[in-house]
Design a protein around this motif. Structure first.
Motif, PDB file in Angstrom:
ATOM      1  N   ILE A  12       0.939  -1.300  -0.104  1.00 21.89           N
ATOM      2  CA  ILE A  12      -0.059   0.112   0.040  1.00 21.89           C
ATOM      3  C   ILE A  12       0.807   1.148  -0.007  1.00 21.89           C
ATOM      4  O   ILE A  12       0.552   2.306  -0.534  1.00 21.89           O
ATOM      5  N   ALA A  13       1.961   1.198   0.489  1.00 17.91           N
ATOM      6  CA  ALA A  13       3.038   2.304   0.863  1.00 17.91           C
ATOM      7  C   ALA A  13       3.302   2.906  -0.782  1.00 17.91           C
ATOM      8  O   ALA A  13       3.916   3.801  -1.172  1.00 17.91           O
ATOM      9  N   ALA A  14       3.070   1.567  -1.739  1.00 16.81           N
ATOM     10  CA  ALA A  14       3.571   2.157  -3.201  1.00 16.81           C
ATOM     11  C   ALA A  14       2.602   2.978  -3.780  1.00 16.81           C
ATOM     12  O   ALA A  14       2.831   3.684  -5.114  1.00 16.81           O
ATOM     13  N   ILE A  15       1.460   3.135  -3.398  1.00 21.03           N
ATOM     14  CA  ILE A  15       0.322   3.920  -3.937  1.00 21.03           C
ATOM     15  C   ILE A  15       0.605   5.445  -3.826  1.00 21.03           C
ATOM     16  O   ILE A  15       0.781   5.930  -2.843  1.00 21.03           O
ATOM     17  N   PRO A  16       0.581   6.292  -4.818  1.00 23.94           N
ATOM     18  CA  PRO A  16       0.920   7.637  -4.696  1.00 23.94           C
ATOM     19  C   PRO A  16      -0.153   8.259  -3.957  1.00 23.94           C
ATOM     20  O   PRO A  16      -1.562   7.801  -4.080  1.00 23.94           O
ATOM     21  N   THR A  17       0.095   9.421  -3.028  1.00 22.97           N
ATOM     22  CA  THR A  17      -0.732   9.814  -2.138  1.00 22.97           C
ATOM     23  C   THR A  17      -0.834  11.455  -2.301  1.00 22.97           C
ATOM     24  O   THR A  17      -1.243  12.260  -1.672  1.00 22.97           O
ATOM     25  N   ASP A  18      -0.071  11.921  -3.234  1.00 22.80           N
ATOM     26  CA  ASP A  18       0.056  13.411  -3.332  1.00 22.80           C
ATOM     27  C   ASP A  18      -0.773  13.859  -4.655  1.00 22.80           C
ATOM     28  O   ASP A  18      -1.605  12.884  -5.205  1.00 22.80           O
ATOM     29  N   LEU A  19      -1.037  15.040  -4.653  1.00 24.45           N
ATOM     30  CA  LEU A  19      -1.824  15.748  -5.803  1.00 24.45           C
ATOM     31  C   LEU A  19      -1.028  15.320  -7.194  1.00 24.45           C
ATOM     32  O   LEU A  19       0.089  15.276  -7.191  1.00 24.45           O
ATOM     33  N   TYR A  20      -2.041  15.090  -8.263  1.00 26.26           N
ATOM     34  CA  TYR A  20      -1.263  14.851  -9.498  1.00 26.26           C
ATOM     35  C   TYR A  20      -1.891  15.762 -10.544  1.00 26.26           C
ATOM     36  O   TYR A  20      -3.094  16.176 -10.747  1.00 26.26           O
ATOM     37  N   ILE A  21      -1.083  16.817 -10.371  1.00 24.73           N
ATOM     38  CA  ILE A  21      -1.154  17.957 -11.300  1.00 24.73           C
ATOM     39  C   ILE A  21      -0.300  18.139 -12.714  1.00 24.73           C
ATOM     40  O   ILE A  21       1.017  18.271 -12.249  1.00 24.73           O
ATOM     41  N   GLY A  22      -0.610  18.410 -13.784  1.00 26.88           N
ATOM     42  CA  GLY A  22       0.185  18.540 -14.854  1.00 26.88           C
ATOM     43  C   GLY A  22       1.364  17.462 -15.100  1.00 26.88           C
ATOM     44  O   GLY A  22       2.251  17.678 -15.545  1.00 26.88           O
ATOM     45  N   GLY A  23       1.025  16.116 -14.697  1.00 24.39           N
ATOM     46  CA  GLY A  23       1.784  15.238 -14.988  1.00 24.39           C
ATOM     47  C   GLY A  23       2.724  14.857 -14.021  1.00 24.39           C
ATOM     48  O   GLY A  23       3.477  14.065 -13.983  1.00 24.39           O
ATOM     49  N   LYS A  24       2.761  15.699 -12.830  1.00 23.48           N
ATOM     50  CA  LYS A  24       3.744  15.391 -11.563  1.00 23.48           C
ATOM     51  C   LYS A  24       2.959  15.046 -10.229  1.00 23.48           C
ATOM     52  O   LYS A  24       1.874  15.781  -9.979  1.00 23.48           O
ATOM     53  N   TRP A  25       3.394  14.618  -9.481  1.00 25.55           N
ATOM     54  CA  TRP A  25       2.996  14.397  -8.224  1.00 25.55           C
ATOM     55  C   TRP A  25       3.618  15.155  -7.181  1.00 25.55           C
ATOM     56  O   TRP A  25       4.867  15.654  -7.091  1.00 25.55           O
ATOM     57  N   ARG A  26       2.832  16.163  -6.359  1.00 25.85           N
ATOM     58  CA  ARG A  26       3.343  16.951  -5.424  1.00 25.85           C
ATOM     59  C   ARG A  26       2.335  17.233  -4.496  1.00 25.85           C
ATOM     60  O   ARG A  26       1.062  16.657  -4.397  1.00 25.85           O
ATOM     61  N   PRO A  27       2.824  17.510  -3.117  1.00 24.11           N
ATOM     62  CA  PRO A  27       2.068  17.765  -2.065  1.00 24.11           C
ATOM     63  C   PRO A  27       1.273  18.957  -2.111  1.00 24.11           C
ATOM     64  O   PRO A  27       1.479  19.911  -2.992  1.00 24.11           O
ATOM     65  N   ALA A  28       0.359  18.985  -1.218  1.00 20.85           N
ATOM     66  CA  ALA A  28      -0.468  20.235  -1.070  1.00 20.85           C
ATOM     67  C   ALA A  28       0.395  21.525  -0.849  1.00 20.85           C
ATOM     68  O   ALA A  28       1.332  21.236   0.044  1.00 20.85           O
ATOM     69  N   SER A  29      -0.011  22.758  -1.146  1.00 20.55           N
ATOM     70  CA  SER A  29       0.740  23.899  -0.800  1.00 20.55           C
ATOM     71  C   SER A  29       0.851  24.067   0.590  1.00 20.55           C
ATOM     72  O   SER A  29       2.069  24.757   1.048  1.00 20.55           O
TER      73      SER A  29
END
Length: 492
Positions: free
Chosen positions: A15-32
């Motif tokens: 389960i740790a391999a599943i992304p958990t950040d925002l997916y914006i513009g083809g990139k994974w990134r945390p909330a601001s």
């Protein structure tokens, strides 16, 4: 072994391999802001992950990414879009076991139901991969003979897609597939209860060749303000929402400010009518599907069982026996036939509906009380002699409860079935084809299951009447929801 270790031992993926950040513009990134929101396994009540909790600014970045990708995606050849969608289908099928376990883990539904959802969800990509190359227009002569009429279907623009927790894969693909087939880019906001499936699918889209920014996925605990901000951005031209009728009404008000096209798949209160001449074997099997698919947590779930006087005793007894025999347990346990409901609030609400019905004279034939164990379990329940003034007769139950009422005449059945603000789906069981079609025509619902407990099909137009929604998903209708129709008058 702690709770997380036990959960990890029960599933076949990390389960740790599943992304958990925002997916914006083809990139994974945390909330601001760096904020996170918990994801809870309803089978145990244990937090299994945290996901990025986006702000309005983050959502505006997602809209900007969709806008930046819009022109290129709209200009992409239909065949190319079709091949990408087909690859999404293939990758989902290749990973069906992992996706089914993930759905069961964050949603609680029985693993068999989760496998069914993955197959159904993937099929939207296959169906709309075929529709992408058949978005035909028209050309004909004006009746006056003065000019020719050319009709084209063009992508409507950036679409905001808001999906619920009960079908975390299918409700997303049912919107994303037609949007992409039509040439639209989108921002998906899945429910915070079940965001992991949406993130796992985002990886599939990228691998299948969906360009950066065409699909963006954001999660937020502040859904109202975030969605409102996106709907008030002039770059957004479409809202597709699946959820409750009260929330749908609020979103329609929001969308009115900028006159955004809306597709709304809202609540249901499905009647399940069984006539004296029905094939009871078929009716019981249909009832088990219509009621217990996804543990009753479905907008298409049979809510109000109206059974004619001559067969009500036998039908009630047999349904109670089948419901009582179901194995209740963790969704990802292969032996489970009925998993938990989504959370504690849902458990308390369902228990309150049963208590209210029994206080008004209804009789519990099986189940009726929450199970005293970790997780949010309510056993499959059958209650009989439910009165019209009981709350359960008007509410969307969203749980494993079959509420049975007796009727005597065909006219009475039609009247009570239609006596609701909802109009999503109805079920009718009778051996008399003439009666079946006659009653089906008079049902005030967008869909009817005639001697069938399951109607959902990507090739069919899914949607309701009255306060159950606007527009249709699936079939050729689904792609047209993401199109603007343009008429060109020309003389040659």
């Amino acid at each position: 072994m702690n709770a997380i270790q036990k959960i990890s031992a029960a599933i076949s993926f990390d389960i740790a391999a599943i992304p958990t950040d925002l997916y914006i513009g083809g990139k994974w990134r945390p909330a601001s802001t760096g904020k996170r929101a918990d994801v809870v396994d309803p089978s145990t009540g244990v937090t299994i992950a945290t996901v990025a909790d986006c702000t309005i600014d983050d959502a505006m970045e997602a809209v900007a990414a969709a806008h930046a990708a819009a022109a290129g995606w709209a200009a992409t050849a239909p065949r190319k879009r079709s091949e990408i969608l087909r690859r999404c289908f293939e990758l989902m099928i290749e990973r069906k076991d992992m996706l089914a376990e993930l759905i069961s883990l964050e949603n609680g539904k029985a693993l068999n139901d989760a496998h069914g959802e993955v197959a159904y969800a993937a099929e939207f990509f296959r169906w709309f991969s075929e529709e992408a190359v058949r978005l035909n227009g028209d050309i004909y002569s004006a009746p006056s003979g003065a000019n020719k009429i050319i009709v084209q279907h063009q992508p409507i623009g950036i679409a905001v897609l808001v999906t619920p927790w009960n079908f975390p894969a299918a409700m997303a693909t049912r919107k994303i597939a037609p949007a992409l087939a039509a040439g639209c880019t989108c921002v998906l906001k899945p429910a915070t209860e079940t965001p992991l499936t949406a993130f796992a699918l985002a990886e599939i889209y990228a691998e299948a060749g969906v360009p950066d920014g065409v699909v963006n996925v954001i999660t937020t605990s502040q859904a109202g303000p975030v969605v409102s901000a996106m709907l008030h951005d002039p770059r957004v031209r479409k809202l597709s929402f699946t959820g409750s009728t009260p929330v749908g009404r609020k979103l329609l008000h929001e969308a009115a400010d900028t006159v955004i096209s809306c597709s709304m798949e809202l609540g249901g209160n499905a009647p399940f009518i069984v006539f004296d001449d029905a094939d009871l074997d078929a009716a019981i099997e249909g009832a088990m599907v219509a009621k217990m698919r996804n543990g009753g947590e479905a907008c298409t779930a049979a809510n109000r069982f109206y059974v004619q006087k001559g067969v009500v005793d036998e039908f009630s007894r047999r349904l109670a026996e089948r419901m009582n025999a179901m194995t209740v347990g963790a969704g990802y346990d292969k032996a489970t036939q009925c998993g938990p409901v989504i959370n504690k609030a849902a458990l308390d609400r369902i228990a309150g509906l049963v208590d209210d019905a029994t206080a008004r004279g209804a009789n519990v034939l099986t189940g009726g009380k929450p199970l005293d164990q970790d997780g949010y379990y309510f056993p499959p329940t059958v209650i009989r002699d439910v009165t019209a003034d009981a709350n359960i007769a008007a509410a969307e139950i969203f749980g494993p409860i079959a509420a049975i009422t007796t009727f005597e005449t065909e006219e009475e059945a039609i009247r009570v079935a239609n006596d609701t603000e909802f109009g999503l789906i109805s079920y009718v069981y009778t051996r008399d084809l003439s009666r079946g079609l006659r009653v089906s025509e008079r049902m005030e619902s967008g869909m009817v299951g005639l001697n069938r407990g399951l109607v959902s099909d990507p090739a069919a137009p899914f949607g309701g009447t009255k306060q159950s929604g606007l527009g249709r998903e699936g079939a050729h209708h689904g792609i047209l929801e993401f199109c603007e129709t343009k008429y060109i008058a020309v003389t040659w």
